[in-house]
Write a protein that holds these residues in place. Structure first.
Motif, short mmCIF file in Angstrom:
data_model
loop_
_atom_site.label_atom_id
_atom_site.label_comp_id
_atom_site.label_asym_id
_atom_site.label_seq_id
_atom_site.Cartn_x
_atom_site.Cartn_y
_atom_site.Cartn_z
N GLU A 85 38.68 46.49 47.16
CA GLU A 85 37.60 46.72 46.19
C GLU A 85 37.84 45.94 44.91
O GLU A 85 36.91 45.37 44.34
N GLU A 86 39.09 45.91 44.43
CA GLU A 86 39.41 45.13 43.23
C GLU A 86 39.15 43.64 43.46
O GLU A 86 38.59 42.96 42.60
N ILE A 87 39.57 43.17 44.62
CA ILE A 87 39.35 41.76 44.94
C ILE A 87 37.86 41.45 45.03
O ILE A 87 37.40 40.40 44.55
N GLU A 88 37.08 42.35 45.62
CA GLU A 88 35.63 42.14 45.71
C GLU A 88 34.99 42.10 44.32
O GLU A 88 34.11 41.29 44.06
N ILE A 132 33.02 38.94 42.76
CA ILE A 132 31.66 39.02 42.21
C ILE A 132 31.65 38.46 40.79
O ILE A 132 30.75 37.70 40.41
N TYR A 133 32.67 38.81 39.99
CA TYR A 133 32.76 38.30 38.62
C TYR A 133 32.89 36.77 38.62
O TYR A 133 32.20 36.08 37.88
N TYR A 185 30.70 31.35 37.96
CA TYR A 185 30.41 30.05 38.56
C TYR A 185 28.93 29.73 38.42
O TYR A 185 28.56 28.60 38.07
N ASN A 186 28.07 30.70 38.69
CA ASN A 186 26.63 30.48 38.57
C ASN A 186 26.25 30.14 37.13
O ASN A 186 25.42 29.25 36.89
N GLU A 187 26.84 30.85 36.17
CA GLU A 187 26.55 30.57 34.77
C GLU A 187 27.00 29.16 34.39
O GLU A 187 26.27 28.42 33.72
N ILE A 188 28.19 28.78 34.81
CA ILE A 188 28.69 27.43 34.52
C ILE A 188 27.81 26.38 35.19
O ILE A 188 27.48 25.35 34.59
#
Length: 117
Positions: free
Chosen positions: A31-34, A38-39, A44-47
């Protein structure tokens, strides 16, 4: 019950508990890795969007600069054509009146060779 049965039952219970705890810990890690994934995806999308905006701005700026350079070259070519026409008109005028051209006068009156050396 004898001791062997009690020990085997306890061993099975402890093993089951260890397996359950291990699965719980593994699930939390997943869950932490997921969440991190997601973060990172959103970053990446913002960049990527920011880079697209910068690329578009730079492309527009380069296009404007290219247009300006082409315009300057066109003006230089037009000025060159005007100068050539003026030179031809001067030569024709000199031929009509029998005067030598200015270039010939300068070349004859100076010690500098005509080729500019």
């Amino acid at each position: 019950m004898n001791k062997k049965n009690i020990i085997s039952i306890l061993t099975i219970l402890v093993t089951g508990i260890v397996i359950v705890v291990e699965k719980i810990v593994t699930k939390r890690k997943i869950e932490e890795i997921e969440e991190k994934l997601i973060y990172l995806g959103s970053e990446y999308n913002e960049i990527n969007l920011r880079q697209d905006r910068y690329s578009k701005i730079n492309h527009e700026a380069i296009s404007m600069i290219r247009d300006e350079i082409c315009s300057v070259y066109e003006h230089i070519e037009e000025l060159s054509n005007i100068q050539e026409e003026k030179d031809r008109a001067d030569e024709n005028k000199d031929k009509e009146y029998g005067k030598p051209s200015k270039d010939k006068d300068v070349a004859e009156s100076s010690d500098i060779p005509r080729d500019g050396r």
